[in-house]
Design an enzyme around this catalytic site. Structure first.
Site, PDB file in Angstrom:
ATOM      1  N   ASP A  48      -0.109  -9.543   6.549  1.00  0.00           N
ATOM      2  CA  ASP A  48       0.072  -8.180   5.264  1.00  0.00           C
ATOM      3  C   ASP A  48      -1.315  -8.942   3.754  1.00  0.00           C
ATOM      4  O   ASP A  48      -0.232 -10.114   3.013  1.00  0.00           O
ATOM      5  CB  ASP A  48       1.157  -8.474   4.392  1.00  0.00           C
ATOM      6  CG  ASP A  48       1.681  -7.411   3.753  1.00  0.00           C
ATOM      7  OD1 ASP A  48       0.664  -7.287   2.535  1.00  0.00           O
ATOM      8  OD2 ASP A  48       2.727  -7.135   4.288  1.00  0.00           O
ATOM      9  N   SER A  88       1.573  -1.005   0.795  1.00  0.00           N
ATOM     10  CA  SER A  88       2.081  -1.457   2.528  1.00  0.00           C
ATOM     11  C   SER A  88       3.457  -0.281   3.251  1.00  0.00           C
ATOM     12  O   SER A  88       3.696  -0.546   3.953  1.00  0.00           O
ATOM     13  CB  SER A  88       3.714  -2.557   2.601  1.00  0.00           C
ATOM     14  OG  SER A  88       2.581  -4.076   2.229  1.00  0.00           O
ATOM     15  N   HIS A 403      -3.300  -4.916  -4.987  1.00  0.00           N
ATOM     16  CA  HIS A 403      -4.079  -4.582  -3.971  1.00  0.00           C
ATOM     17  C   HIS A 403      -5.625  -4.070  -3.966  1.00  0.00           C
ATOM     18  O   HIS A 403      -5.755  -3.280  -5.747  1.00  0.00           O
ATOM     19  CB  HIS A 403      -3.397  -3.880  -2.689  1.00  0.00           C
ATOM     20  CG  HIS A 403      -1.725  -4.392  -1.956  1.00  0.00           C
ATOM     21  ND1 HIS A 403      -0.914  -2.586  -1.677  1.00  0.00           N
ATOM     22  CD2 HIS A 403      -1.531  -5.411  -2.869  1.00  0.00           C
ATOM     23  CE1 HIS A 403       0.243  -3.977  -1.234  1.00  0.00           C
ATOM     24  NE2 HIS A 403       0.161  -4.847  -1.791  1.00  0.00           N
TER      25      HIS A 403
HETATM   26 ZN   LIG Z   1       1.138  -5.250   2.851  1.00  0.00          ZN
END
Ligand SMILES: [Zn+2]
Length: 441
Positions: A48, A88, A403
């Site tokens: 991740d 996510s 992100h």
């Molecule tokens: Zn993620």
């Protein structure tokens, strides 16, 4: 020689040599991808928040071969339905169902319709199923493979939906399975008791996991109240490693004659990126790499197992080098012995031991101005300042606390691994896994 002639000669070389180079490259892949061979089992591994900058820094940090380098096959686009920068939940949903959705949504499309996941499709074929991760097992990525909710925050509902659908569940998040009266956060019911009465074996520590017999059919392992520890801090806990959880999951799932689908997430590479903590990042990649080696060894022996590895998005925009110099020193991070969060907790309440604590856990001599900054900072800012000092020592910089939208590498090994070559969209991933397994999806 004139520059025109030089350019022409270079062009000739290129035209003559390139096809043979390409052919060699393809024959290497062909050998690890025997056509016509059956794919009975799939191990999908998701680091991740991992991108190619993570791979580059880790290679230097490790000063040795990065196992994933040998099975690189392509790159993957990660954007969600409503943003070029995915979260996510939407990324996991795309990778599990083949459909893009809105950030925050799990296992449903943008209109709220439930989507079949690759895990559910494998289960319909009688295959065994497993989810392994190092945050809460009800967190967005594992949740997206087996549950359908409008918001990733609804972890009690996610825990309820995971039960009895997935044979092996290993990770953190015990509080999401317990009623509020006994320390849980959202639940009315005691889902752990319910799991045990419907046939799950329940374990809570590294040693209990090691004692699980291979004839156990359903296993629930919850090793932390919420997230499991960062790998660099894990030796201070009773928690198993990602590799140990992967090994146990494989030992149980391999007994299913119809095969299995297992998703293993290196969940905390992402948390480390959000915290801008580069030593934490490196150690969690190392933990993930150990789990990958276990999966590859299993696949090599088995011959009918496809291993696919791809991050769901980048986290943090970590750089290789920075600070206006042609210089990168991620190997400096080998001296660091704890997360910035742990180090911050070691400062005394008067913060008079900053210099000694920093020396003990980072082996860095902090400057007077750094000590002053750490001394004056608000308590919640201290871990970020420590992480910044460590990042600077390694010439690593960051662009965001969230992100980014860069492409991420895809790695694959085993029969049909060539299906994952090239630039894929995250929605292609489960479709190609289904094609490899020859299952209805
Ligand atoms: Zn993620």
């Amino acid at each position: 020689m004139s520059s025109v002639k030089k350019a022409f000669l270079l062009f000739l070389l290129f035209v003559v040599l390139l096809p043979s180079v390409l052919k060699d490259q393809l024959s290497v892949f062909a050998e690890s991808d025997p056509s016509g061979q059956n794919v009975k089992n799939v191990i999908l591994m998701i680091p991740d928040g991992f991108s190619s900058a993570h791979a580059a820094n880790y290679r230097i940090f490790k000063e040795g071969e990065f196992v994933l380098d040998s099975i690189l096959v392509g790159m993957m686009k990660t954007h969600s339905k409503n943003s070029w920068v995915t979260d996510s939940a939407a990324a996991g949903t795309a990778m599990a169902t083949g459909v893009k959705t809105r950030n925050g949504f799990i296992g449903i499309d943008e209109d709220g319709n439930s989507l079949k996941t690759i895990l559910e499709a494998a289960k319909e074929e009688g295959k065994g199923t497993g989810l392994v991760g190092t945050k809460s097992i009800t967190d967005a990525t594992p949740a997206a493979f087996a549950t359908h909710v409008h918001t990733r925050q609804n972890e009690g509902e996610i825990a309820r939906q995971l039960m009895n659908k997935v044979d092996v569940l290993l990770g953190g998040g015990e509080r999401n399975f317990l009623p509020a009266s006994s320390g849980g956060v959202q639940e009315q019911r005691n889902l752990i008791k319910e799991a045990e009465s419907s046939g799950y074996t329940f374990v809570q520590t590294k040693s209990e996991l090691a004692e699980v017999k291979p004839n156990v059919e359903k296993l629930l392992g919850l090793f932390a109240d919420n997230m499991m520890a960062a790998e660099i801090d894990r030796h201070r806990t009773e928690e198993p490693s990602l590799q140990e959880m992967t090994e146990t999951a494989l030992a149980l799932l391999r007994r299913n004659n119809n095969g299995f689908f297992l998703m293993v997430e290196g969940s905390k590479i992402d948390r480390a990126g959000h915290a801008h903590d580069p030593a934490w990042v490196m150690h969690d990649i190392a933990a993930f790499e150990s789990a990958v080696i276990t999966a590859l060894e299993f696949a090599e022996k088995d011959g009918e197992t496809l291993v696919v590895v791809a991050g769901d998005h980048d986290t943090g925009g970590m750089s290789v080098g920075g600070y206006d110099e042609y210089r990168a020193e991620p190997e400096m991070l080998r001296k660091v012995e704890a997360t910035a969060q742990f180090i911050a907790q070691c400062f005394n309440s008067e913060r008079t031991n900053i210099s000694e604590v920093m020396k003990q856990y980072t082996h860095l001599d902090v400057t007077k101005s750094e000590i002053n900054e750490l001394y004056r900072a608000d308590i919640e800012k201290v871990p970020y300042l420590i992480a910044q000092i460590v990042s600077r020592s390694a010439y690593i910089d960051w662009v965001t606390y969230e992100h980014t939208g860069v492409d991420v590498p895809i790695y694959a090994y085993g029969p049909r691994s060539s299906l994952f070559q090239g630039v894929l969209d995250n929605t292609d991933l489960p479709k190609r896994i289904a094609k490899a397994m020859k299952i209805n999806f």
